[in-house]
Write a protein that holds these residues in place. Structure first.
Motif, short mmCIF file in Angstrom:
data_model
loop_
_atom_site.label_atom_id
_atom_site.label_comp_id
_atom_site.label_asym_id
_atom_site.label_seq_id
_atom_site.Cartn_x
_atom_site.Cartn_y
_atom_site.Cartn_z
N THR A 176 -4.13 -3.50 1.73
CA THR A 176 -3.58 -2.18 2.06
C THR A 176 -2.73 -1.61 0.93
OG1 THR A 176 -1.60 -3.07 3.15
CG2 THR A 176 -3.57 -2.77 4.50
N GLU A 177 -2.51 -2.41 -0.13
CA GLU A 177 -1.77 -1.92 -1.29
C GLU A 177 -2.69 -1.54 -2.44
OE1 GLU A 177 1.05 -4.90 -2.36
OE2 GLU A 177 2.30 -4.58 -0.58
N ASP B 6 -2.64 -8.24 -0.67
CA ASP B 6 -2.67 -7.31 0.47
C ASP B 6 -3.60 -6.14 0.15
OD1 ASP B 6 -2.28 -5.65 2.60
OD2 ASP B 6 -0.09 -5.54 2.41
N ARG C 187 -8.15 2.89 0.25
CA ARG C 187 -7.60 1.56 -0.04
C ARG C 187 -8.66 0.46 0.07
NH1 ARG C 187 -3.41 4.08 2.99
NH2 ARG C 187 -4.09 3.08 4.94
N THR C 188 -9.52 0.57 1.08
CA THR C 188 -10.54 -0.46 1.29
C THR C 188 -11.54 -0.49 0.14
OG1 THR C 188 -10.31 -0.31 3.70
CG2 THR C 188 -12.35 -1.27 2.85
N PRO D 42 -7.11 4.82 4.62
CA PRO D 42 -7.73 3.50 4.79
C PRO D 42 -9.01 3.28 3.97
CG PRO D 42 -7.01 4.34 6.90
CD PRO D 42 -6.83 5.46 5.92
N GLU E 130 -9.06 -2.04 8.06
CA GLU E 130 -7.65 -2.35 8.20
C GLU E 130 -7.31 -2.84 9.61
OE1 GLU E 130 -5.29 0.84 6.54
OE2 GLU E 130 -5.86 0.23 4.50
N TYR F 237 -5.39 0.56 -4.73
CA TYR F 237 -5.49 1.97 -5.07
C TYR F 237 -6.39 2.14 -6.29
CZ TYR F 237 -2.09 0.72 -8.71
OH TYR F 237 -1.46 0.13 -9.78
#
Length: 209
Positions: A176-177, A174, A142-143, A139, A39, A179
């Motif tokens: 970072t969104e 994105d 999400r990654t 992080p 991130e 899941y």
């Protein structure tokens, strides 16, 4: 790699390409380190993983190996890319299972980006939390989901729970969104079901780690 306390990259180094950035940290560190990048920032361990963390990782690996899961291991680094092919993350999972044995192309990638295999090799990743548990639950969660890794196993020593995350979702562009849609959660001490062909994990030994 779940380690105690991480620090962000100091300003003079932030312009470096991520692989070179982490190599620079390793070169000047007063102790052996394996920093990661996720991130948009470098995560550099300020102290080695504790005994309980390492013991849990090795216990997990033994369970996978004993169940005959091929291509499972620990210690390798993996490079993830964005839509343009640039490096978006460099991570060292506590545990991993590869889809297959690395090919000549994978080894060429490892040579071009020293120390980092392509993230597309990964079928499963596992993390064991340490003091900085937010990295594994935020992080890294999400990654791994953004990369589409099918299974993420998390032993959360902070909450005394174990998780098997599946069905990764990236709703837009994105990362970072991203899941995991499914979370199979148990308390440490209870068996954690994993999807085939992986074994059900006995989490009892992790209660005291």
């Amino acid at each position: 790699m779940s380690t105690d306390h991480h620090q962000a990259a100091p300003a003079p180094l932030t312009g470096l390409e991520p692989v070179r950035l982490l190599a620079a940290y390793e070169a000047v560190s007063p102790m052996p380190v394996r920093p990661e990048f996720l991130e948009g920032r470098a995560c550099v361990p300020q102290s080695p993983p504790d005994h309980g963390h390492n013991g849990t990782v090795m216990s997990l690996l033994v369970r996978f190996r004993s169940a005959g899961v091929q291509h499972s291991g620990t210690g390798n680094g993996y490079r993830f890319t964005d839509g343009t092919g640039d490096t978006s993350a460099l991570l060292v999972p506590d545990l991993y299972v590869k889809h297959r044995k690395p090919t000549a192309s994978d080894e060429s990638h490892y040579a071009r980006y020293p120390g980092w295999y392509p993230g597309g090799l990964l079928a499963l990743v596992g993390e064991v939390t340490s003091t900085n548990h937010e990295t594994d639950t935020g992080p890294k969660f999400r990654t791994y989901a953004a990369a589409g890794i099918p299974v993420y196993v998390l032993i959360d020593r902070h909450t005394k729970t174990a998780h098997c995350y599946t069905d990764p979702v990236l709703p837009g562009n994105d990362p970072t969104e991203a899941y995991y849609q499914t979370d199979e959660k148990v308390n440490l001490g209870d068996p954690l079901p994993l999807p085939a062909p992986y074994p059900t994990l006995d989490t009892g030994p992790f209660r005291g780690d």
